[in-house]
Design a protein around this motif. Structure first.
Motif, short mmCIF file in Angstrom:
data_model
loop_
_atom_site.label_atom_id
_atom_site.label_comp_id
_atom_site.label_asym_id
_atom_site.label_seq_id
_atom_site.Cartn_x
_atom_site.Cartn_y
_atom_site.Cartn_z
N TYR A 142 0.84 -1.19 0.00
CA TYR A 142 0.00 0.00 0.00
C TYR A 142 0.88 1.24 0.00
O TYR A 142 1.75 1.40 0.85
CB TYR A 142 -0.92 0.04 1.23
CG TYR A 142 -1.93 -1.09 1.28
CD1 TYR A 142 -2.94 -1.18 0.33
CD2 TYR A 142 -1.84 -2.04 2.27
CE1 TYR A 142 -3.85 -2.21 0.37
CE2 TYR A 142 -2.76 -3.08 2.33
CZ TYR A 142 -3.77 -3.16 1.37
OH TYR A 142 -4.67 -4.19 1.41
N VAL A 144 0.76 5.58 -0.14
CA VAL A 144 0.03 6.84 -0.08
C VAL A 144 1.01 7.95 -0.46
O VAL A 144 2.10 8.02 0.11
CB VAL A 144 -0.52 7.11 1.34
CG1 VAL A 144 -1.23 8.46 1.38
CG2 VAL A 144 -1.45 6.01 1.78
N ASP A 155 -3.81 6.25 -3.13
CA ASP A 155 -4.29 7.24 -2.17
C ASP A 155 -3.32 8.42 -2.15
O ASP A 155 -2.10 8.24 -2.24
CB ASP A 155 -4.37 6.62 -0.77
CG ASP A 155 -5.54 5.66 -0.62
OD1 ASP A 155 -6.47 5.70 -1.45
OD2 ASP A 155 -5.52 4.84 0.33
N GLU A 156 -3.87 9.64 -2.00
CA GLU A 156 -3.03 10.83 -2.03
C GLU A 156 -3.54 11.88 -1.05
O GLU A 156 -4.75 12.02 -0.84
CB GLU A 156 -3.01 11.46 -3.43
CG GLU A 156 -2.44 10.57 -4.51
CD GLU A 156 -2.46 11.23 -5.88
OE1 GLU A 156 -1.44 11.18 -6.57
OE2 GLU A 156 -3.52 11.80 -6.24
N LEU A 303 -4.65 8.21 6.38
CA LEU A 303 -5.20 7.54 5.20
C LEU A 303 -4.60 6.15 5.04
O LEU A 303 -5.29 5.18 4.69
CB LEU A 303 -4.91 8.39 3.96
CG LEU A 303 -5.83 8.24 2.74
CD1 LEU A 303 -7.29 8.42 3.12
CD2 LEU A 303 -5.44 9.25 1.67
N ARG A 307 -6.55 2.45 5.21
CA ARG A 307 -6.47 1.46 4.14
C ARG A 307 -6.09 0.08 4.69
O ARG A 307 -6.57 -0.95 4.21
CB ARG A 307 -5.44 1.92 3.10
CG ARG A 307 -5.36 1.09 1.83
CD ARG A 307 -6.62 1.30 0.99
NE ARG A 307 -6.51 0.63 -0.30
CZ ARG A 307 -6.41 1.26 -1.47
NH1 ARG A 307 -6.40 2.59 -1.51
NH2 ARG A 307 -6.35 0.59 -2.58
N TYR A 314 -10.98 1.19 -3.88
CA TYR A 314 -10.93 2.49 -4.55
C TYR A 314 -9.93 3.38 -3.82
O TYR A 314 -9.57 3.13 -2.66
CB TYR A 314 -12.31 3.16 -4.55
CG TYR A 314 -12.90 3.36 -3.16
CD1 TYR A 314 -12.65 4.51 -2.43
CD2 TYR A 314 -13.70 2.37 -2.59
CE1 TYR A 314 -13.18 4.69 -1.16
CE2 TYR A 314 -14.23 2.54 -1.32
CZ TYR A 314 -13.98 3.71 -0.62
OH TYR A 314 -14.49 3.87 0.64
N ASN A 315 -9.45 4.40 -4.52
CA ASN A 315 -8.47 5.33 -3.95
C ASN A 315 -9.15 6.60 -3.44
O ASN A 315 -10.21 7.00 -3.95
CB ASN A 315 -7.41 5.70 -4.99
CG ASN A 315 -6.59 4.51 -5.42
OD1 ASN A 315 -6.17 3.71 -4.58
ND2 ASN A 315 -6.34 4.38 -6.71
N ILE A 316 -8.53 7.21 -2.46
CA ILE A 316 -9.01 8.48 -1.90
C ILE A 316 -7.99 9.57 -2.17
O ILE A 316 -6.79 9.37 -1.96
CB ILE A 316 -9.27 8.36 -0.39
CG1 ILE A 316 -10.44 7.41 -0.12
CG2 ILE A 316 -9.55 9.72 0.23
CD1 ILE A 316 -10.70 7.16 1.36
N SER A 317 -8.46 10.71 -2.64
CA SER A 317 -7.60 11.88 -2.83
C SER A 317 -8.08 12.98 -1.90
O SER A 317 -9.20 13.48 -2.05
CB SER A 317 -7.63 12.35 -4.29
OG SER A 317 -6.80 13.49 -4.46
#
Length: 338
Positions: A142, A144, A155-156, A303, A307, A314-317
């Motif tokens: 994973y 980020v 993720d960002e 974040l 995860r 899905y990714n989160i920004s």
């Protein structure tokens, strides 16, 4: 870790297993005690590894991977991000066993650490290439990203550099400036770099002619900013306004202009990016785009933890706000200039 292994006479992987409390393979108690003793004597627990919990249970191994050439963890920007991460790691360790490894993957020792450690997850810092990003995705389950220039497909936590630079350009334009220069990273193989794009896009939208849009490519350090500005001065194309890739470049640029007998901001206005501590105390103090640096680090760990605890497909920004700070280095264009 390599030094500990050499001192004890064991492999790096053995040292890693002992420091990570990995019990999957049997290790002699004598060897374990010797590794821990040497690690303590070398200051390992106080310097590069933060063992933040002694609770029972599985250890969560987290990395902070630095991927930018010509920059380092000791830069004011990245050290602030790292401090934010460390603060959040301390909170996370109240409920989990956490081992935290800062790793510079641009150095041989960092590449070796990536091979030796089995990271559960990592925060990625810095501007880098697609090849490096692809390599890290293979090595780390994973990732980020935390910073100014989004990568995508992970993720960002972002503070939008492109939008921030456009704010700086528009501020200078409203002050009457019509001749501009950008000093910072312009091209090359770096994938996630958008500051120059924001500069160029903003000037096109304002209708500033290409002849009045200069760009000087340089690394994002004080020395490189100083040398790049000397090249600009030698070209005799002196703009009334300069936007810099970061505050370090801006401090070098300001020094170069003053050494060449140009007054800041009377002759040349300068705006930086990041709002490092020195920006407020330099003379003239530096106008800049302020970035919530420690919060970038804190929210990246939040974040990452989310995860790991709650796997999702899905990714989160997450986008954090920037703000323009007006200080002494920028002002209205002189009407009688040139």
């Amino acid at each position: 870790m390599k030094q500990i292994a050499e001192e004890v006479g064991v492999s790096i992987s053995t040292v890693s297993r002992i420091l990570n409390q990995d019990t999957s393979r049997k290790i002699k108690e004598e060897t374990r005690n010797k590794v821990l003793s040497v690690a303590k004597d070398m200051g390992y627990f106080n310097k590069n590894l933060f063992a933040l919990s002694t609770k029972e249970g599985q250890t969560l191994t987290i990395g902070c991977i630095f991927a930018s050439d010509h920059e380092s963890f000791v830069s004011p920007f990245f050290s602030a991000l790292l401090a934010g991460m460390q603060a959040e790691i301390a909170e996370l360790s109240k409920t989990r066993n956490v081992m935290f490894y800062p790793i510079n993957c641009t150095q041989e020792a960092g590449v070796q650490a990536l091979n030796d450690l089995k990271l559960d997850a990592a925060v990625l810092l810095g501007r880098t290439t697609l090849d490096t990003i692809s390599y890290l995705k293979i090595k780390v389950p994973y990732l980020v990203y935390a910073g100014l220039n989004p990568i995508g497909d992970m993720d960002e936590v972002i503070c939008d550099a492109k939008a921030g630079v456009k704010v700086a350009v528009n501020n200078l334009y409203k002050l009457g400036h019509r001749e501009f220069a950008f000093i910072g990273s312009v091209g090359g193989l770096v994938y996630n770099e958008y500051r120059y794009g924001g500069y160029d896009e903003a000037l096109k939208e304002l209708g500033v002619s290409e002849a009045n849009r200069i760009a000087i490519d340089c690394h994002l350090t004080v020395q490189d900013g100083f040398e790049a500005t000397k090249r600009l001065i030698a070209s005799s194309r002196i703009p009334s306004a300069v936007v810099c890739g970061n505050d370090m470049v801006a401090l070098g640029a300001s020094r170069a202009f003053m050494e060449a007998n140009y007054s800041v901001p009377e002759d040349v206005s300068i705006i930086g990016f990041d709002d490092i501590e020195a920006a407020a105390y330099f003379k003239p103090s530096l106008s800049t785009i302020a970035v919530p640096k420690q919060d970038l680090g804190r929210f990246a760990i939040k974040l990452l933890a989310d995860r790991l605890v709650n796997p999702r497909n899905y990714n989160i920004s997450l986008r954090l706000p920037y703000r323009f700070i007006q200080r002494e280095s920028s002002g209205r264009r002189k009407t009688n200039r040139g």
